[in-house]
Design a protein around this motif. Structure first.
Motif, short mmCIF file in Angstrom:
data_model
loop_
_atom_site.label_atom_id
_atom_site.label_comp_id
_atom_site.label_asym_id
_atom_site.label_seq_id
_atom_site.Cartn_x
_atom_site.Cartn_y
_atom_site.Cartn_z
N PHE A 274 0.84 -1.20 0.00
CA PHE A 274 0.00 0.00 0.00
C PHE A 274 0.87 1.25 0.00
N VAL A 275 1.77 1.30 -0.95
CA VAL A 275 2.67 2.44 -1.16
C VAL A 275 2.72 2.76 -2.64
N GLU A 276 3.10 3.98 -2.96
CA GLU A 276 3.30 4.32 -4.36
C GLU A 276 4.55 3.64 -4.88
N ASN A 277 4.48 3.17 -6.12
CA ASN A 277 5.61 2.49 -6.76
C ASN A 277 6.15 1.37 -5.86
N ARG A 278 5.27 0.40 -5.59
CA ARG A 278 5.63 -0.67 -4.65
C ARG A 278 6.76 -1.56 -5.16
N HIS A 279 7.12 -1.46 -6.41
CA HIS A 279 8.24 -2.25 -6.93
C HIS A 279 9.58 -1.69 -6.45
N LYS A 280 9.59 -0.42 -6.06
CA LYS A 280 10.84 0.21 -5.62
C LYS A 280 10.77 0.72 -4.19
N ASN A 281 9.57 1.04 -3.69
CA ASN A 281 9.44 1.69 -2.39
C ASN A 281 8.89 0.76 -1.33
N ALA A 282 9.15 1.10 -0.08
CA ALA A 282 8.61 0.37 1.06
C ALA A 282 8.33 1.37 2.18
N GLN A 283 7.37 1.03 3.03
CA GLN A 283 7.00 1.89 4.15
C GLN A 283 7.24 1.13 5.46
N GLU A 284 8.04 1.70 6.34
CA GLU A 284 8.21 1.10 7.66
C GLU A 284 6.93 1.30 8.47
N LEU A 285 6.50 0.21 9.15
CA LEU A 285 5.26 0.27 9.92
C LEU A 285 5.49 0.21 11.43
N ALA A 286 6.34 -0.71 11.86
CA ALA A 286 6.56 -0.92 13.29
C ALA A 286 7.80 -1.79 13.45
N GLU A 287 8.23 -1.96 14.69
CA GLU A 287 9.32 -2.87 15.00
C GLU A 287 8.75 -4.15 15.60
#
Length: 482
Positions: A274-287
């Motif tokens: 659920f991020v833009e350009n998921r082939h290149k990007n990632a979103q940190e959510l939690a540890e």
């Protein structure tokens, strides 16, 4: 038959199959809507008669001791989840062309009655982990400022949620295979199947039928079908589902996620779906340290909850805050005490082999307390996969012999104590025997892989007995039971 308006029910002849936690509320709700309700129940004991008297006082007809005959004129059956599909009542209904709904189907049809906004459902099923995942999901949604509740098979009535005074933005819904079997028109916003392993086969008749009922949760999904990358059967159910145009398959994994997946990178929960350009990007959510407890199967639960929340548009910070705020229920990988350097863990909720295997995988050197009612399960695979972790085993319960035989085949070198008793006092002796087998650094783990009803009223009582026995060890007051 309609269901959204109260007037749809006026004069409808409805048979409710079974008293209990879902049958009684359904009968009351439909009677209140003006339906002509008859409740049928197989049992005719003191408890059933008391429940019947309560309903009869409202003007509802109750027929005890005869759940097989279809009342004349029935237009709809609303069944409690526990009634098996092969009941004669349902055969009679099929022959007469009478539809059968479960309590979930009824609640789904009653959403948005009289113009009230219908909160979308984020739905979760699976052989294990449903309750924890739904509770995590509700905690995340609340952290995002949304009005929500954890409902369904978790113990909070869906009928109360859709008909009560409180209005919700979105619901976190736990659904069992029983409930899904009787919910043909359910269409969730997004849904997850956490895992699939043999369970309740006595009810469904086969693994194929069990899986098919679990897969119903994906039918008509709008945004995301969430599946377990490590469990191909869940992905297969997604492929077979008929979903809305644009609905996506979203995987969760304990490894590094690919595009359209959530996973773990160096101790961080990461979203690449659920991020833009998921082939290149990632979103940190939690540890991982934000998860309680941070054992592998619970990390998987957290990822599934995060995926559903993200499908609903929840920001990353709310995932972190919701996971931090979540406290697991009792008897789910609950740390009871450390006694003489040995850790004692209560996972009485591990009532089948799949749950027990996940629990055993969380620890390195284990004295395992197991046994109870097997529900038709085989223990060979569980024992074979877990043998290397076992310091010793203490067996209790009616079907302990099945586990003993699997241990003899796959872990013959592991010491086994077989307690030939099914009274509740057996738990104290089991804990004492486990203490005798354990050495410093070990974990004594109650993960029975079986149901509890041969010895205890429920898994909660079983876990309470374990915790009490451990506390007696810690106080030094334990005595060998007679």
């Amino acid at each position: 038959m309609g269901g959204g308006k109260v007037t749809d029910w006026q004069g409808k002849r409805v048979t409710v199959a079974g008293l209990g936690v879902s049958g009684i509320p359904a009968a009351k709700v439909l009677h209140g809507f003006g339906a002509v309700v008859t409740v049928v129940n197989d049992g005719d004991d003191e408890r059933a008669r008391a429940q019947a008297a309560e309903l009869q006082a409202l003007g509802i007809t109750v027929r005890l001791g005869d759940g097989a005959t279809l009342p004349q004129g029935t237009e709809l059956i609303v069944t409690t989840p526990g009634w098996k599909p092969d009941k004669p009542l349902f055969a009679a209904a099929a022959q007469a062309g009478v539809p059968v709904w479960g309590d979930v189907e009824l609640a789904w049809r009653l959403r948005g009655r009289e113009g009230r906004p219908a909160a979308p459902w984020l739905a979760v099923t699976g052989t294990n982990g449903k309750t924890s995942t739904v509770q995590m999901l509700a905690s995340i949604l609340k952290a995002a400022g949304l009005r929500t509740a954890a409902v369904g098979n978790i113990g909070v009535s869906l009928l109360d949620a859709v008909l009560g005074e409180e209005e919700y933005d979105v619901l976190a819904v736990e659904l069992s295979s029983y409930q899904l079997h009787w919910a043909p028109s359910l269409r969730a916003h997004s849904a997850a199947v956490l895992n699939l392993a043999p369970d309740h086969l006595d009810w469904h008749g086969s693994m194929e039928a069990y899986a098919a009922d679990k897969g119903r949760i994906y039918e008509g999904n709008q945004v995301a079908c969430v599946y377990n990358v490590a469990d191909k059967a869940t992905e297969d159910l997604v492929r077979q589902a008929d979903v809305e145009e644009g609905c996506r398959a979203v995987g969760f994994t304990l490894g590094t996620p690919g595009p359209s997946q959530l996973g773990v990178v160096e101790g961080i929960l990461v979203d690449r779906a659920f991020v833009e350009n998921r082939h290149k990007n990632a979103q940190e959510l939690a540890e991982i340290s934000d998860i309680n407890p941070p054992v592998p199967h619970n990390i998987a639960n957290a990822l599934a909850a995060a995926a559903l929340a993200r499908a609903y548009g929840v920001p990353a910070a709310a995932v972190r805050d919701g996971l931090r705020a979540f406290t697991p229920d009792a008897h789910r990988i609950a740390h009871v005490a450390d006694v003489a350097g040995v850790r004692y863990i209560d996972d009485s909720k591990a009532t089948n082999t799949h749950a027990a295997e996940a629990s055993l995988a969380a620890y390195e050197s284990i004295v395992w307390i197991a046994g109870g009612l097997a529900k038709g399960a085989s223990f060979d695979e569980l024992v074979a996969r877990s043998a290397g972790r076992l310091r010793g085993v203490v067996l209790i319960g009616a079907d302990r012999g099945l586990i003993r035989e699997a241990l003899a085949r796959h872990a013959p070198e592991v010491p086994v104590v077989d307690l030939d008793r099914t009274d509740t006092g057996a738990m104290l002796q089991a804990v004492q025997e486990a203490q005798r087998l354990a050495v410093e650094g070990d974990t004594v783990l109650l993960a029975p892989a079986c149901a509890s009803m041969d010895m205890f009223a429920n898994y909660n009582k079983r876990g309470d007995a374990f915790a009490e026995a451990v506390r007696e060890l810690g106080s030094g007051s334990a005595r060998h039971p007679l």
